[in-house]
Design a protein around this motif. Structure first.
Motif, short mmCIF file in Angstrom:
data_model
loop_
_atom_site.label_atom_id
_atom_site.label_comp_id
_atom_site.label_asym_id
_atom_site.label_seq_id
_atom_site.Cartn_x
_atom_site.Cartn_y
_atom_site.Cartn_z
N LEU A 1 63.78 28.95 3.08
CA LEU A 1 64.20 28.88 4.12
C LEU A 1 63.96 27.15 4.53
O LEU A 1 65.07 26.74 4.64
CB LEU A 1 63.65 28.97 5.39
CG LEU A 1 63.01 28.31 6.07
CD1 LEU A 1 64.08 29.26 7.04
CD2 LEU A 1 62.12 28.38 7.39
N PHE A 2 63.47 26.65 3.23
CA PHE A 2 62.94 24.69 2.92
C PHE A 2 65.42 24.99 2.64
O PHE A 2 65.42 23.72 2.76
CB PHE A 2 62.61 24.25 2.11
CG PHE A 2 60.86 24.21 2.95
CD1 PHE A 2 61.06 23.39 3.89
CD2 PHE A 2 60.36 25.08 2.44
CE1 PHE A 2 60.05 23.07 4.96
CE2 PHE A 2 58.35 24.98 3.01
CZ PHE A 2 58.69 23.65 4.15
N TRP A 3 65.31 26.05 1.18
CA TRP A 3 66.24 25.52 0.29
C TRP A 3 67.76 25.41 1.93
O TRP A 3 68.71 24.39 1.13
CB TRP A 3 66.51 26.15 0.07
CG TRP A 3 67.79 26.65 -1.38
CD1 TRP A 3 68.48 25.88 -1.63
CD2 TRP A 3 67.51 26.52 -2.77
NE1 TRP A 3 69.46 26.01 -3.01
CE2 TRP A 3 68.55 26.43 -2.95
CE3 TRP A 3 67.46 28.26 -3.29
CZ2 TRP A 3 69.29 27.11 -4.56
CZ3 TRP A 3 67.70 29.27 -4.22
CH2 TRP A 3 68.37 28.32 -5.19
N GLU A 4 68.03 26.05 2.35
CA GLU A 4 68.60 26.41 3.59
C GLU A 4 68.69 25.50 4.36
O GLU A 4 70.14 24.82 4.97
CB GLU A 4 69.15 28.10 4.12
CG GLU A 4 69.76 28.51 5.40
CD GLU A 4 69.74 29.36 5.83
OE1 GLU A 4 69.95 29.04 7.23
OE2 GLU A 4 69.06 30.08 5.56
N LYS A 5 68.05 24.78 5.16
CA LYS A 5 67.25 24.36 6.81
C LYS A 5 67.41 22.90 5.91
O LYS A 5 67.68 21.73 7.19
CB LYS A 5 66.57 24.38 7.53
CG LYS A 5 66.76 25.93 7.74
CD LYS A 5 66.25 26.61 9.22
CE LYS A 5 66.78 25.45 10.45
NZ LYS A 5 65.85 25.41 11.54
N GLY A 6 66.27 22.45 4.56
CA GLY A 6 65.99 20.98 4.61
C GLY A 6 64.88 20.84 4.75
O GLY A 6 64.34 21.53 5.88
N TYR A 7 63.96 20.25 4.16
CA TYR A 7 62.65 19.65 4.66
C TYR A 7 62.68 19.20 6.19
O TYR A 7 61.93 20.10 6.88
CB TYR A 7 61.73 18.73 3.93
CG TYR A 7 60.32 18.21 4.45
CD1 TYR A 7 59.61 19.56 4.00
CD2 TYR A 7 60.44 16.78 5.23
CE1 TYR A 7 58.22 18.47 4.74
CE2 TYR A 7 59.11 17.04 5.47
CZ TYR A 7 57.83 18.27 4.94
OH TYR A 7 57.20 17.68 5.22
N HIS A 8 63.10 18.20 6.53
CA HIS A 8 62.82 17.95 8.38
C HIS A 8 63.67 18.67 9.31
O HIS A 8 62.78 19.58 10.38
CB HIS A 8 63.93 16.42 8.34
CG HIS A 8 63.29 15.65 7.23
ND1 HIS A 8 62.13 14.77 7.90
CD2 HIS A 8 63.60 14.34 6.64
CE1 HIS A 8 61.39 14.06 6.97
NE2 HIS A 8 62.33 13.99 6.20
N ALA A 9 64.53 19.82 8.42
CA ALA A 9 65.08 20.87 9.51
C ALA A 9 64.17 21.47 9.72
O ALA A 9 64.23 22.33 11.08
CB ALA A 9 66.43 21.29 9.58
N THR A 10 63.46 22.11 9.06
CA THR A 10 62.63 23.48 8.87
C THR A 10 61.28 22.51 10.22
O THR A 10 60.79 22.23 9.53
CB THR A 10 62.12 23.93 7.85
OG1 THR A 10 63.34 24.11 6.85
CG2 THR A 10 61.52 25.21 7.33
N SER A 11 60.95 23.52 10.68
CA SER A 11 60.12 23.88 11.55
C SER A 11 58.70 23.88 11.05
O SER A 11 58.94 25.49 10.55
CB SER A 11 59.75 23.72 13.11
OG SER A 11 60.22 24.60 13.36
N MET A 12 57.84 23.77 11.90
CA MET A 12 56.05 25.08 11.63
C MET A 12 56.86 26.45 12.20
O MET A 12 56.45 27.59 11.37
CB MET A 12 55.08 24.26 12.05
CG MET A 12 54.27 23.89 10.76
SD MET A 12 54.06 24.57 9.10
CE MET A 12 53.10 26.02 9.81
N ASN A 13 57.33 26.69 13.75
CA ASN A 13 57.45 27.84 13.96
C ASN A 13 58.75 28.27 12.99
O ASN A 13 58.93 29.58 12.97
CB ASN A 13 58.38 27.30 15.56
CG ASN A 13 57.18 26.40 16.49
OD1 ASN A 13 55.99 26.79 16.09
ND2 ASN A 13 58.08 26.42 17.41
N ASP A 14 59.92 27.67 12.90
CA ASP A 14 60.65 28.36 11.80
C ASP A 14 59.92 29.39 10.37
O ASP A 14 60.12 30.53 10.75
CB ASP A 14 61.38 27.43 10.97
CG ASP A 14 62.37 26.93 12.28
OD1 ASP A 14 62.98 27.19 13.05
OD2 ASP A 14 62.77 25.62 12.40
#
Length: 192
Positions: free
Chosen positions: A19-32
């Protein structure tokens, strides 16, 4: 008595890493993370720590995976210089197969200058790669595969820096044949 975990730690870590790899750190929320891992927040915090701690664990596991990939590819070489070539080719093969940017490269652009812990991990990964390549190139030089005027450490740094350039070219030009030509050029540059 504490409850035992009802999920596989490593499996969930891999899911979070992807998930982090796909979206990046900043775009990944705790809800994600909650939705993707199918865990509640308290389980994530209790097991992996906060979002940043989880990200660091994910990046560390990715780096370990890449180091193992390099070592496995290198073992197949019949000589030190062939080992270098095979590692480079394995990186490009994975680049094409995965069809997504290297997590380390992506993270370098996103967090490399702003997050000290991330920068330290990426720096160590680069140093370890340079050590691996320079060691093989030094052996190649000693065995006469590499010209006497070649500096193994400089070439090792050049290879590691070139990986980011190959990813960049692959993203921008979206031309697998060009990516392969650039890889062949990198290898021929080492050889001459």
């Amino acid at each position: 008595m504490p409850r035992s975990k009802e999920f596989d730690y490593d499996q969930k870590l891999e899911i979070a890493r992807n998930l982090f790899w796909e979206k990046g750190y900043h775009a990944t929320s705790m809800n994600d993370l909650v939705d993707t891992l199918k865990l509640n927040r308290s389980s994530i915090y209790d097991t992996y720590g906060n979002k940043h701690s989880l990200f660091i664990k994910c990046l560390s596991s990715y780096i370990l995976k890449k180091e193992n990939q390099y070592k496995e590819a290198g073992k197949k070489g019949k000589s030190p210089l062939e080992a270098v070539h095979l590692i480079i080719k394995s990186v490009v093969k994975n680049m094409i197969l995965e069809a997504k940017t290297c997590m380390s490269v992506k993270t370098t652009v996103e967090l490399g200058k702003t997050d000290e812990e991330t920068q330290a991990l990426l720096n160590q990964q680069a140093k370890d790669s340079v050590i691996l390549f320079s060691g093989l190139l030094q052996q190649a030089k000693e065995q006469g595969e590499l010209a006497e005027n070649k500096d193994p450490e400089t070439i090792a740094h050049f290879i590691v820096a070139s990986f980011s350039s190959l990813w960049n070219a692959d993203i921008i030009f979206k031309d697998k044949k060009l990516t392969q030509k650039l890889t062949d050029h990198l290898i021929s540059t080492i050889n001459t």
